[in-house]
Motif scaffolding. Structure first.
Motif, short mmCIF file in Angstrom:
data_model
loop_
_atom_site.label_atom_id
_atom_site.label_comp_id
_atom_site.label_asym_id
_atom_site.label_seq_id
_atom_site.Cartn_x
_atom_site.Cartn_y
_atom_site.Cartn_z
N ILE A 1 0.84 -1.20 0.00
CA ILE A 1 0.00 0.00 0.00
C ILE A 1 0.87 1.25 0.00
O ILE A 1 0.60 2.21 -0.73
N THR A 2 1.93 1.24 0.79
CA THR A 2 2.83 2.38 0.85
C THR A 2 3.48 2.62 -0.51
O THR A 2 3.57 3.76 -0.97
N HIS A 3 3.92 1.54 -1.16
CA HIS A 3 4.57 1.67 -2.46
C HIS A 3 3.60 2.21 -3.53
O HIS A 3 3.97 3.12 -4.29
N ILE A 4 2.40 1.68 -3.57
CA ILE A 4 1.44 2.12 -4.58
C ILE A 4 0.98 3.55 -4.31
O ILE A 4 0.74 4.33 -5.23
N SER A 5 0.89 3.93 -3.04
CA SER A 5 0.51 5.31 -2.71
C SER A 5 1.54 6.29 -3.24
O SER A 5 1.19 7.35 -3.77
N LYS A 6 2.82 5.95 -3.11
CA LYS A 6 3.88 6.81 -3.65
C LYS A 6 3.78 6.89 -5.17
O LYS A 6 3.99 7.94 -5.75
N HIS A 7 3.48 5.76 -5.81
CA HIS A 7 3.33 5.73 -7.26
C HIS A 7 2.18 6.64 -7.71
O HIS A 7 2.30 7.37 -8.68
N LEU A 8 1.06 6.59 -6.98
CA LEU A 8 -0.12 7.35 -7.37
C LEU A 8 0.05 8.85 -7.14
O LEU A 8 -0.68 9.65 -7.74
N GLN A 9 0.98 9.26 -6.29
CA GLN A 9 1.20 10.69 -6.09
C GLN A 9 1.75 11.34 -7.36
O GLN A 9 1.44 12.49 -7.65
N SER A 10 2.53 10.59 -8.13
CA SER A 10 3.07 11.15 -9.37
C SER A 10 2.28 10.71 -10.61
O SER A 10 2.48 11.27 -11.68
N ASN A 11 1.42 9.72 -10.48
CA ASN A 11 0.62 9.21 -11.60
C ASN A 11 -0.85 9.24 -11.22
O ASN A 11 -1.46 8.20 -10.97
N LYS A 12 -1.42 10.42 -11.18
CA LYS A 12 -2.77 10.59 -10.67
C LYS A 12 -3.85 9.92 -11.52
O LYS A 12 -4.92 9.59 -11.03
N HIS A 13 -3.59 9.70 -12.80
CA HIS A 13 -4.60 9.13 -13.68
C HIS A 13 -4.47 7.63 -13.87
O HIS A 13 -5.09 7.06 -14.76
N ASP A 14 -3.68 6.97 -13.05
CA ASP A 14 -3.51 5.52 -13.12
C ASP A 14 -4.65 4.87 -12.33
O ASP A 14 -4.50 4.50 -11.17
N HIS A 15 -5.80 4.73 -12.97
CA HIS A 15 -6.99 4.27 -12.27
C HIS A 15 -6.94 2.79 -11.91
O HIS A 15 -7.53 2.38 -10.91
N SER A 16 -6.25 1.99 -12.71
CA SER A 16 -6.19 0.57 -12.38
C SER A 16 -5.35 0.34 -11.12
O SER A 16 -5.70 -0.49 -10.28
N SER A 17 -4.28 1.10 -10.96
CA SER A 17 -3.50 0.99 -9.73
C SER A 17 -4.28 1.54 -8.54
O SER A 17 -4.16 1.03 -7.42
N GLN A 18 -5.09 2.55 -8.79
CA GLN A 18 -5.90 3.12 -7.72
C GLN A 18 -6.94 2.10 -7.24
O GLN A 18 -7.17 1.95 -6.03
N ARG A 19 -7.52 1.36 -8.18
CA ARG A 19 -8.47 0.32 -7.80
C ARG A 19 -7.78 -0.79 -7.02
O ARG A 19 -8.30 -1.28 -6.01
N GLY A 20 -6.60 -1.19 -7.47
CA GLY A 20 -5.84 -2.20 -6.76
C GLY A 20 -5.48 -1.75 -5.34
O GLY A 20 -5.54 -2.54 -4.40
N LEU A 21 -5.16 -0.48 -5.20
CA LEU A 21 -4.86 0.07 -3.88
C LEU A 21 -6.08 -0.02 -2.96
O LEU A 21 -5.97 -0.44 -1.81
N MET A 22 -7.23 0.35 -3.48
CA MET A 22 -8.45 0.29 -2.66
C MET A 22 -8.79 -1.15 -2.26
O MET A 22 -9.24 -1.40 -1.14
#
Length: 90
Positions: A37-58
């Motif tokens: 979760i920590t790793h993907i959260s860092k990824h999403l801070q710079s890639n705001k439109h990566d919706h598939s990673s956002q779903r995986g995070l949730m």
């Protein structure tokens, strides 16, 4: 190069699950999910439109929440120690 190597996973399970081979322990699973979760959260801070990673995070956050709920019901002292060790709020 993957961010979560076999050695890193083994060290997480050794620290939280007791042994490196105890991959079924709730404490180890929660710690591994927290790392991911920590790793993907860092990824999403710079890639705001990566919706598939956002779903995986949730989905991972929900899984961790369910595991923590189970642990809270069955092992309250272990639950409190785990969230203190991981730095989770609750």
């Amino acid at each position: 190069m993957p961010y979560l190597t076999t050695e890193k996973k083994a060290s997480i399970f050794a620290e939280f699950g007791g042994k490196a081979t105890n991959t079924g322990s709730i404490e180890g699973q929660v710690a591994l999910l927290t790392e991911r979760i920590t790793h993907i959260s860092k990824h999403l801070q710079s890639n705001k439109h990566d919706h598939s990673s956002q779903r995986g995070l949730m989905m991972m956050v929900g899984q961790r929440k369910r595991l923590l709920g189970y642990m809270q019901k069955h092992n309250l002292m272990g639950y409190r120690a785990l969230i203190e060790k991981l730095g989770l709020r609750k």
